[in-house]
Write a protein that holds these residues in place. Sequence first.
Motif, PDB file in Angstrom:
ATOM      1  N   GLY A 115       0.803  -1.217   0.000  1.00  0.00           N
ATOM      2  CA  GLY A 115       0.000   0.000   0.000  1.00  0.00           C
ATOM      3  C   GLY A 115       0.836   1.268   0.000  1.00  0.00           C
ATOM      4  O   GLY A 115       0.450   2.272  -0.608  1.00  0.00           O
ATOM      5  N   GLU A 116       1.983   1.215   0.644  1.00  0.00           N
ATOM      6  CA  GLU A 116       2.844   2.408   0.729  1.00  0.00           C
ATOM      7  C   GLU A 116       3.435   2.799  -0.631  1.00  0.00           C
ATOM      8  O   GLU A 116       3.941   3.907  -0.783  1.00  0.00           O
ATOM      9  CB  GLU A 116       3.954   2.190   1.761  1.00  0.00           C
ATOM     10  CG  GLU A 116       3.401   2.181   3.186  1.00  0.00           C
ATOM     11  CD  GLU A 116       4.455   2.494   4.226  1.00  0.00           C
ATOM     12  OE1 GLU A 116       5.271   1.598   4.484  1.00  0.00           O
ATOM     13  OE2 GLU A 116       4.449   3.616   4.766  1.00  0.00           O
ATOM     14  N   LYS A 117       3.345   1.889  -1.602  1.00  0.00           N
ATOM     15  CA  LYS A 117       3.839   2.202  -2.955  1.00  0.00           C
ATOM     16  C   LYS A 117       2.813   3.035  -3.739  1.00  0.00           C
ATOM     17  O   LYS A 117       3.127   3.587  -4.781  1.00  0.00           O
ATOM     18  CB  LYS A 117       4.123   0.903  -3.720  1.00  0.00           C
ATOM     19  CG  LYS A 117       5.257   0.079  -3.107  1.00  0.00           C
ATOM     20  CD  LYS A 117       5.365  -1.282  -3.797  1.00  0.00           C
ATOM     21  CE  LYS A 117       6.352  -2.194  -3.077  1.00  0.00           C
ATOM     22  NZ  LYS A 117       6.349  -3.561  -3.668  1.00  0.00           N
ATOM     23  N   ASN A 118       1.585   3.094  -3.227  1.00  0.00           N
ATOM     24  CA  ASN A 118       0.514   3.829  -3.898  1.00  0.00           C
ATOM     25  C   ASN A 118       0.536   5.288  -3.430  1.00  0.00           C
ATOM     26  O   ASN A 118      -0.027   5.632  -2.391  1.00  0.00           O
ATOM     27  CB  ASN A 118      -0.839   3.171  -3.580  1.00  0.00           C
ATOM     28  CG  ASN A 118      -1.998   3.817  -4.327  1.00  0.00           C
ATOM     29  OD1 ASN A 118      -1.960   4.993  -4.691  1.00  0.00           O
ATOM     30  ND2 ASN A 118      -3.053   3.045  -4.532  1.00  0.00           N
ATOM     31  N   GLU A 119       1.208   6.139  -4.181  1.00  0.00           N
ATOM     32  CA  GLU A 119       1.427   7.525  -3.756  1.00  0.00           C
ATOM     33  C   GLU A 119       0.126   8.307  -3.566  1.00  0.00           C
ATOM     34  O   GLU A 119      -0.008   9.099  -2.628  1.00  0.00           O
ATOM     35  CB  GLU A 119       2.322   8.253  -4.776  1.00  0.00           C
ATOM     36  CG  GLU A 119       3.764   7.765  -4.750  1.00  0.00           C
ATOM     37  CD  GLU A 119       4.634   8.467  -5.783  1.00  0.00           C
ATOM     38  OE1 GLU A 119       4.200   9.519  -6.311  1.00  0.00           O
ATOM     39  OE2 GLU A 119       5.732   7.961  -6.046  1.00  0.00           O
ATOM     40  N   LYS A 120      -0.836   8.084  -4.454  1.00  0.00           N
ATOM     41  CA  LYS A 120      -2.106   8.818  -4.375  1.00  0.00           C
ATOM     42  C   LYS A 120      -2.864   8.449  -3.090  1.00  0.00           C
ATOM     43  O   LYS A 120      -3.408   9.314  -2.399  1.00  0.00           O
ATOM     44  CB  LYS A 120      -2.964   8.509  -5.603  1.00  0.00           C
ATOM     45  CG  LYS A 120      -4.184   9.408  -5.708  1.00  0.00           C
ATOM     46  CD  LYS A 120      -5.002   9.107  -6.957  1.00  0.00           C
ATOM     47  CE  LYS A 120      -6.266   9.957  -6.989  1.00  0.00           C
ATOM     48  NZ  LYS A 120      -7.141   9.597  -8.118  1.00  0.00           N
ATOM     49  N   LEU A 121      -2.892   7.153  -2.785  1.00  0.00           N
ATOM     50  CA  LEU A 121      -3.552   6.670  -1.571  1.00  0.00           C
ATOM     51  C   LEU A 121      -2.883   7.265  -0.336  1.00  0.00           C
ATOM     52  O   LEU A 121      -3.555   7.799   0.557  1.00  0.00           O
ATOM     53  CB  LEU A 121      -3.500   5.133  -1.519  1.00  0.00           C
ATOM     54  CG  LEU A 121      -4.021   4.468  -0.234  1.00  0.00           C
ATOM     55  CD1 LEU A 121      -5.528   4.651  -0.107  1.00  0.00           C
ATOM     56  CD2 LEU A 121      -3.657   2.982  -0.210  1.00  0.00           C
ATOM     57  N   VAL A 122      -1.564   7.193  -0.289  1.00  0.00           N
ATOM     58  CA  VAL A 122      -0.795   7.701   0.849  1.00  0.00           C
ATOM     59  C   VAL A 122      -1.050   9.199   1.046  1.00  0.00           C
ATOM     60  O   VAL A 122      -1.294   9.663   2.162  1.00  0.00           O
ATOM     61  CB  VAL A 122       0.716   7.422   0.661  1.00  0.00           C
ATOM     62  CG1 VAL A 122       1.549   8.212   1.663  1.00  0.00           C
ATOM     63  CG2 VAL A 122       0.990   5.921   0.804  1.00  0.00           C
ATOM     64  N   GLU A 123      -1.027   9.932  -0.048  1.00  0.00           N
ATOM     65  CA  GLU A 123      -1.212  11.397   0.022  1.00  0.00           C
ATOM     66  C   GLU A 123      -2.589  11.754   0.592  1.00  0.00           C
ATOM     67  O   GLU A 123      -2.724  12.644   1.434  1.00  0.00           O
ATOM     68  CB  GLU A 123      -1.059  11.996  -1.386  1.00  0.00           C
ATOM     69  CG  GLU A 123      -1.054  13.515  -1.409  1.00  0.00           C
ATOM     70  CD  GLU A 123      -0.981  14.066  -2.827  1.00  0.00           C
ATOM     71  OE1 GLU A 123      -1.459  15.192  -3.035  1.00  0.00           O
ATOM     72  OE2 GLU A 123      -0.460  13.366  -3.730  1.00  0.00           O
ATOM     73  N   THR A 124      -3.623  11.041   0.142  1.00  0.00           N
ATOM     74  CA  THR A 124      -4.989  11.300   0.614  1.00  0.00           C
ATOM     75  C   THR A 124      -5.106  11.028   2.114  1.00  0.00           C
ATOM     76  O   THR A 124      -5.720  11.810   2.849  1.00  0.00           O
ATOM     77  CB  THR A 124      -6.006  10.401  -0.133  1.00  0.00           C
ATOM     78  OG1 THR A 124      -5.762  10.499  -1.535  1.00  0.00           O
ATOM     79  CG2 THR A 124      -7.426  10.813   0.157  1.00  0.00           C
ATOM     80  N   ILE A 125      -4.497   9.932   2.557  1.00  0.00           N
ATOM     81  CA  ILE A 125      -4.567   9.555   3.978  1.00  0.00           C
ATOM     82  C   ILE A 125      -3.787  10.542   4.844  1.00  0.00           C
ATOM     83  O   ILE A 125      -4.280  10.989   5.889  1.00  0.00           O
ATOM     84  CB  ILE A 125      -4.061   8.103   4.170  1.00  0.00           C
ATOM     85  CG1 ILE A 125      -5.076   7.116   3.566  1.00  0.00           C
ATOM     86  CG2 ILE A 125      -3.807   7.795   5.641  1.00  0.00           C
ATOM     87  CD1 ILE A 125      -4.585   5.711   3.393  1.00  0.00           C
ATOM     88  N   VAL A 126      -2.595  10.905   4.410  1.00  0.00           N
ATOM     89  CA  VAL A 126      -1.752  11.841   5.179  1.00  0.00           C
ATOM     90  C   VAL A 126      -2.476  13.176   5.386  1.00  0.00           C
ATOM     91  O   VAL A 126      -2.416  13.770   6.469  1.00  0.00           O
ATOM     92  CB  VAL A 126      -0.383  12.052   4.486  1.00  0.00           C
ATOM     93  CG1 VAL A 126       0.372  13.232   5.091  1.00  0.00           C
ATOM     94  CG2 VAL A 126       0.462  10.781   4.607  1.00  0.00           C
ATOM     95  N   THR A 127      -3.194  13.618   4.353  1.00  0.00           N
ATOM     96  CA  THR A 127      -3.942  14.880   4.441  1.00  0.00           C
ATOM     97  C   THR A 127      -4.953  14.847   5.580  1.00  0.00           C
ATOM     98  O   THR A 127      -5.212  15.867   6.232  1.00  0.00           O
ATOM     99  CB  THR A 127      -4.689  15.152   3.107  1.00  0.00           C
ATOM    100  OG1 THR A 127      -3.746  15.137   2.047  1.00  0.00           O
ATOM    101  CG2 THR A 127      -5.403  16.485   3.120  1.00  0.00           C
ATOM    102  N   ASP A 128      -5.541  13.671   5.834  1.00  0.00           N
ATOM    103  CA  ASP A 128      -6.594  13.555   6.851  1.00  0.00           C
ATOM    104  C   ASP A 128      -6.084  13.270   8.265  1.00  0.00           C
ATOM    105  O   ASP A 128      -6.856  13.372   9.218  1.00  0.00           O
ATOM    106  CB  ASP A 128      -7.582  12.447   6.451  1.00  0.00           C
ATOM    107  CG  ASP A 128      -8.849  13.028   5.829  1.00  0.00           C
ATOM    108  OD1 ASP A 128      -8.884  14.248   5.600  1.00  0.00           O
ATOM    109  OD2 ASP A 128      -9.794  12.266   5.578  1.00  0.00           O
TER     110      ASP A 128
END
Length: 351
Positions: A115-128
């Motif tokens: 999952g950590e390879k998915n930059e878009k997913l990581v970025e969305t989660i970090v924002t929240d």
Amino acid sequence: MDNENETGNGPGVNETAKDRIPRIDTYGFERPEGFDYVFYEEFLSRYLVVLTRRAIKWSKLLQETTYVEKSIKVKRYIRKGIPNEHRSLVWMIMSGAQAQMELNPGYYRSILAEGEKNEKLVETIVTDLNRTFPDNVKFRKSANPCLQQALYNILVAYGHHNRNVGYCQGMNFITGYLILVTKDEEKSFWLLDALIGHILPDYYSPAMMGLKTDQEVLGELVKMKVPAVAELMERHGVMWTLVVSRWFICLFIDVLPVETVLRIWDSLFYEGSKILFRVALTLLKQHQAFILEAQNFPDVCDKFKEITKGKFVTECHFFMQKIFAEPGSLSRTTIKKLRERCRLKLITQES
């Protein structure tokens, strides 16, 4: 009521309920402005007796068997509340999360790495992350340990595990509560999977069809159980999604007091999503006269915010007794038929 000891003798001299009740609760949440310390102390003195009695019964039950199975007795025990020391274990067993975790050793860590390879997913989660429980000291960056890391890990892992859902707002709050109860990343991951994949299907999918359907189902149930409120909503043109979407998407987090939410979740993991309807209907039935005072659209919205506060919802043990009595019969068959009808109506509207 004045709780100060005016005799000047012994402990508690000039000490108020506000002095005795910690400003931060057991789970790390700060007490809100205007918190009623006197009432809460009175409630707690009664509730601790209940908790002690329940803890003894649960300890005996868990000593008798290594694996709790569904039964009338266990259902009764769960409705009366799971003590915090046993909550994680019972949730895991009753939801099927324990079985999934045992069947998939090492899966959580491997899916997190992917999952950590998915930059878009990581970025969305970090924002929240910073928006998750700003009033909870355990989720602040200054905390040691800071639960934001565990929250990030679980959400990233789950986003990759369930790619149909990925990450959706609301999941951060639910995951945060799971971490506070289990104090374990992997258990929280599997409980989240039980909720999103099985107990609340389609609540968090991109179209959120399950969530939209259940809000419509609530509207139909209100017509049957509290018709005057349904008529008021219709008269003022208030859609259910405006006033109850947070109830459903956050499973009453930040809507009702923490201990009350956890008691609701005890039954949610055992009996499924119809518990959410029981809670909503109880709030509406209990406060029907108050809601019917609404004169216009904004009034209705304000009333719905008010009914989730105060003594009725704080007294979690009494509140839970009410949710199983107040709405009356609420069979799975009725819910299933209403869901089918409401889902079809939504699909027709959206096509």
